[in-house]
Design a protein around this motif. Structure first.
Motif, PDB file in Angstrom:
ATOM      1  N   LEU A 104     -18.563  10.002   7.650  1.00  0.00           N
ATOM      2  CA  LEU A 104     -17.407  10.037   6.888  1.00  0.00           C
ATOM      3  C   LEU A 104     -17.044   8.798   6.086  1.00  0.00           C
ATOM      4  O   LEU A 104     -17.126   7.637   6.562  1.00  0.00           O
ATOM      5  N   HIS A 105     -16.323   8.784   4.951  1.00  0.00           N
ATOM      6  CA  HIS A 105     -16.076   7.821   4.043  1.00  0.00           C
ATOM      7  C   HIS A 105     -14.589   8.001   3.982  1.00  0.00           C
ATOM      8  O   HIS A 105     -13.738   8.387   4.559  1.00  0.00           O
ATOM      9  N   TRP A 106     -14.400   8.183   2.404  1.00  0.00           N
ATOM     10  CA  TRP A 106     -12.900   8.453   1.971  1.00  0.00           C
ATOM     11  C   TRP A 106     -12.845  10.016   1.623  1.00  0.00           C
ATOM     12  O   TRP A 106     -13.469  10.503   0.800  1.00  0.00           O
ATOM     13  N   ILE A 107     -12.100  10.752   2.602  1.00  0.00           N
ATOM     14  CA  ILE A 107     -12.247  12.169   2.564  1.00  0.00           C
ATOM     15  C   ILE A 107     -10.834  12.853   2.370  1.00  0.00           C
ATOM     16  O   ILE A 107     -10.751  14.046   2.833  1.00  0.00           O
ATOM     17  N   ASN A 108     -10.140  12.269   1.703  1.00  0.00           N
ATOM     18  CA  ASN A 108      -8.693  12.645   1.527  1.00  0.00           C
ATOM     19  C   ASN A 108      -8.523  13.725   0.336  1.00  0.00           C
ATOM     20  O   ASN A 108      -9.466  13.918  -0.227  1.00  0.00           O
ATOM     21  N   HIS A 132     -12.147   2.598   4.146  1.00  0.00           N
ATOM     22  CA  HIS A 132     -11.998   1.654   2.882  1.00  0.00           C
ATOM     23  C   HIS A 132     -10.637   1.473   2.647  1.00  0.00           C
ATOM     24  O   HIS A 132     -10.299   0.755   1.559  1.00  0.00           O
ATOM     25  N   ASP A 133      -9.544   1.758   3.700  1.00  0.00           N
ATOM     26  CA  ASP A 133      -8.394   1.365   3.526  1.00  0.00           C
ATOM     27  C   ASP A 133      -7.569   1.655   5.141  1.00  0.00           C
ATOM     28  O   ASP A 133      -8.562   1.963   5.963  1.00  0.00           O
ATOM     29  N   MET A 134      -6.508   1.939   5.229  1.00  0.00           N
ATOM     30  CA  MET A 134      -5.935   1.755   6.473  1.00  0.00           C
ATOM     31  C   MET A 134      -5.698   3.417   7.085  1.00  0.00           C
ATOM     32  O   MET A 134      -5.292   3.366   8.151  1.00  0.00           O
ATOM     33  N   TRP A 135      -6.017   4.318   6.156  1.00  0.00           N
ATOM     34  CA  TRP A 135      -5.395   5.341   6.401  1.00  0.00           C
ATOM     35  C   TRP A 135      -5.967   6.022   7.724  1.00  0.00           C
ATOM     36  O   TRP A 135      -5.191   6.868   8.571  1.00  0.00           O
ATOM     37  N   PRO A 136      -7.468   6.114   8.113  1.00  0.00           N
ATOM     38  CA  PRO A 136      -7.734   6.272   9.439  1.00  0.00           C
ATOM     39  C   PRO A 136      -6.969   5.811  10.490  1.00  0.00           C
ATOM     40  O   PRO A 136      -6.966   6.452  11.734  1.00  0.00           O
ATOM     41  N   ALA A 137      -6.297   4.724  10.390  1.00  0.00           N
ATOM     42  CA  ALA A 137      -5.559   3.985  11.423  1.00  0.00           C
ATOM     43  C   ALA A 137      -4.131   4.099  11.359  1.00  0.00           C
ATOM     44  O   ALA A 137      -3.277   3.615  12.246  1.00  0.00           O
ATOM     45  N   THR A 138      -3.626   4.942  10.416  1.00  0.00           N
ATOM     46  CA  THR A 138      -2.053   5.121  10.187  1.00  0.00           C
ATOM     47  C   THR A 138      -1.811   6.530  10.421  1.00  0.00           C
ATOM     48  O   THR A 138      -2.897   7.309  10.192  1.00  0.00           O
ATOM     49  N   SER A 324      -4.982  -8.697  -6.898  1.00  0.00           N
ATOM     50  CA  SER A 324      -4.386  -7.555  -6.315  1.00  0.00           C
ATOM     51  C   SER A 324      -3.649  -8.017  -5.106  1.00  0.00           C
ATOM     52  O   SER A 324      -3.567  -9.058  -4.383  1.00  0.00           O
ATOM     53  N   LEU A 325      -2.736  -6.857  -4.530  1.00  0.00           N
ATOM     54  CA  LEU A 325      -1.739  -7.420  -3.651  1.00  0.00           C
ATOM     55  C   LEU A 325      -2.059  -6.886  -2.258  1.00  0.00           C
ATOM     56  O   LEU A 325      -1.592  -7.373  -1.376  1.00  0.00           O
ATOM     57  N   SER A 326      -3.043  -5.888  -2.410  1.00  0.00           N
ATOM     58  CA  SER A 326      -3.564  -5.785  -1.020  1.00  0.00           C
ATOM     59  C   SER A 326      -5.096  -5.044  -1.755  1.00  0.00           C
ATOM     60  O   SER A 326      -5.156  -4.339  -2.446  1.00  0.00           O
ATOM     61  N   GLU A 327      -6.129  -5.479  -0.510  1.00  0.00           N
ATOM     62  CA  GLU A 327      -7.315  -5.047  -0.820  1.00  0.00           C
ATOM     63  C   GLU A 327      -8.232  -5.139   0.442  1.00  0.00           C
ATOM     64  O   GLU A 327      -7.964  -5.803   1.404  1.00  0.00           O
ATOM     65  N   ASN A 328      -9.302  -4.180   0.535  1.00  0.00           N
ATOM     66  CA  ASN A 328     -10.218  -4.431   1.580  1.00  0.00           C
ATOM     67  C   ASN A 328     -11.297  -5.303   1.293  1.00  0.00           C
ATOM     68  O   ASN A 328     -11.012  -6.574   1.285  1.00  0.00           O
ATOM     69  N   LEU A 329     -12.625  -4.938   0.702  1.00  0.00           N
ATOM     70  CA  LEU A 329     -13.437  -5.988   0.213  1.00  0.00           C
ATOM     71  C   LEU A 329     -14.002  -5.314  -1.208  1.00  0.00           C
ATOM     72  O   LEU A 329     -14.617  -4.348  -1.605  1.00  0.00           O
ATOM     73  N   PRO A 330     -13.239  -5.817  -2.215  1.00  0.00           N
ATOM     74  CA  PRO A 330     -13.346  -5.203  -3.590  1.00  0.00           C
ATOM     75  C   PRO A 330     -14.719  -5.307  -4.067  1.00  0.00           C
ATOM     76  O   PRO A 330     -15.634  -6.261  -4.150  1.00  0.00           O
ATOM     77  N   ASN A 331     -15.394  -4.059  -4.381  1.00  0.00           N
ATOM     78  CA  ASN A 331     -16.685  -3.960  -5.104  1.00  0.00           C
ATOM     79  C   ASN A 331     -16.714  -4.848  -6.449  1.00  0.00           C
ATOM     80  O   ASN A 331     -17.711  -5.368  -6.868  1.00  0.00           O
TER      81      ASN A 331
END
Length: 424
Positions: A104-108, A132-138, A324-331
């Motif tokens: 799974l990746h971004w599945i929203n 790819h962001d915090m959604w799976p952990a929130t 950016s004000l919030s980022e993971n690992l920008p492509n």
């Protein structure tokens, strides 16, 4: 080994780009990989669409309506949260049945629901989930923006009207996610060390495997090319230093365009000549809306999805800025560096993992437009740009190559498969 990569979109968005690159990297390393998406955009035979586009559109609209209602019909946070109350059942598809690993990746946004994810887990197939962001952990948000509730239990959500309550939507979705994960193992992979560290703090993911692997990049495609030729193809001036800003939607406040505007304004006051010898290139949707806000000549290129043209844009630039004000690992930072372009960003998320301060770019103090201005000035007028360029390319080749990333994911796949075998 047969891997099924699942993502909402084939090409649109950073997660789609990363998932697609991983699929290609796995294939190039000898694995059998396919990608399953809701929004299929090309004729790539290794990418499979869900079909029934009207049904997928209905799921998307239904979830958005439910969120819209919970927001008391406000639109400001409409795409900041997801509740996964509807989605496709992919377990009946032949691509699912033949796969050894479900990735799974971004599945929203109507791709998968919590119920359909539980069904995937109940199938017995090993599941890897790239965050790819915090959604799976929130519970419901993609960006926590300083909120710490996810460490124990989401509630009183700042995204909800009146900041919710003890039994608000976030609290209820949290409980549903807990039920989905109860008694099941997922191998979570974060794209950055920062995101992995945040995920490990989540009360939702206690007991789950969490590691970090960066996104891959094809350095045969994203590479240094002749700057003058790139500018001629794009009809950009050859007599100016060009600052590049890239975002899917440049008006997204989280991408920090206002900080770039403030930094350029500060530099103009301090160094008036920069208004004549420096310009800004803006790549992304709604670029024309901010062109008049910058004090320097601005070249709005709009949204581009042609890879060769995007590579030209990077090669045309002298410096890439992503405040950016919030980022993971920008492509985008990875792409710019692969093309030998020094990058500048705030000290947030995974950005300082990509940019080595004053070695291949500049890491500015968080939300500090003055330090962002200092970074732009340093790269353009003080640093050895040839050395910065060489260091940027070396960093990408040593850390983000397709081969190294595919190998690390293969190790996770085999670990997940071995765990399943031992627990049958």
């Amino acid at each position: 080994m047969r891997i099924l990569i699942v993502n909402t979109s084939e090409q649109t968005g950073g997660a789609a780009v990363a998932a697609n690159r991983l699929k290609d990297a796995l294939i190039n390393s000898g694995e059998k990989a396919k990608m399953l998406v809701r929004d299929k955009e090309t004729d790539d035979l290794t990418v499979v669409g869900l079909g029934h586009s009207w049904r997928q559109q209905w799921r998307f609209l239904w979830e958005r309506w439910c969120v819209f209602w919970r927001l008391h019909f406000g639109t400001q946070q409409l795409f900041q949260i997801d509740i996964a109350n509807t989605g496709a059942d992919i377990t009946r598809l032949p691509e699912f049945k033949e796969a050894d690993i479900i990735h799974l990746h971004w599945i929203n946004q109507g791709m998968l629901s919590l119920k359909s994810i539980r069904k995937i887990l109940d199938s017995g197939k090993p599941v890897v989930w790239t965050m790819h962001d915090m959604w799976p952990a929130t519970a419901i948000c993609h960006l926590t923006l300083g909120c710490q509730n996810f460490k124990s239990q989401c509630r009183r959500c700042k995204y909800l009207p009146g900041k919710g309550g003890d039994n608000d939507l976030s609290a209820r979705v949290w409980q549903r996610k807990q039920a989905m994960l109860r008694g099941r193992n997922i191998w979570f992979v974060a794209c950055s060390k920062w995101l992995a560290g945040e995920a490990k703090k989540s009360g939702l993911l206690k007991g789950q495997s969490i590691t970090n692997i960066p996104n891959p990049i094809d350095t045969r495609v994203f590479c240094r090319q002749d700057k003058a030729e790139a500018r001629r193809r794009l009809q950009l001036p050859e007599d100016k230093r060009l600052v590049l800003f890239v975002s899917q939607r440049v008006t997204n406040e989280n991408k920090g365009m206002q900080y770039l505007i403030d930094a350029c304004t500060t530099l103009t006051a301090q160094h008036p000549e920069m208004a004549q010898n420096t310009g800004v290139v803006v790549l992304g949707g709604h670029a024309e809306e901010i062109a008049d806000l910058l004090p320097w000549p601005t070249y709005a290129l709009g949204y581009v999805n042609d890879t060769r043209r995007i590579v030209d844009v990077y090669n045309a630039a002298d410096v890439f800025v992503l405040p950016s004000l919030s980022e993971n690992l920008p492509n985008t930072i990875m792409e710019a560096m692969a093309c030998g372009v020094p990058s500048i960003g705030f000290n947030v998320g995974g950005i300082p993992e990509e940019i080595d301060h004053r070695q291949n770019g500049y890491v500015a103090k968080y939300r500090d437009a003055d330090d962002l201005a200092a970074g732009i000035r340093w790269v353009l007028d003080e640093a050895d740009r040839d050395e910065l360029s060489r260091n940027a390319v070396h960093k990408v080749h040593s850390s983000y190559s397709e081969q190294s990333v595919a190998l690390r994911y293969t190790e996770v796949y085999y670990e997940a498969m071995a765990h399943k075998m031992l627990n049958i």
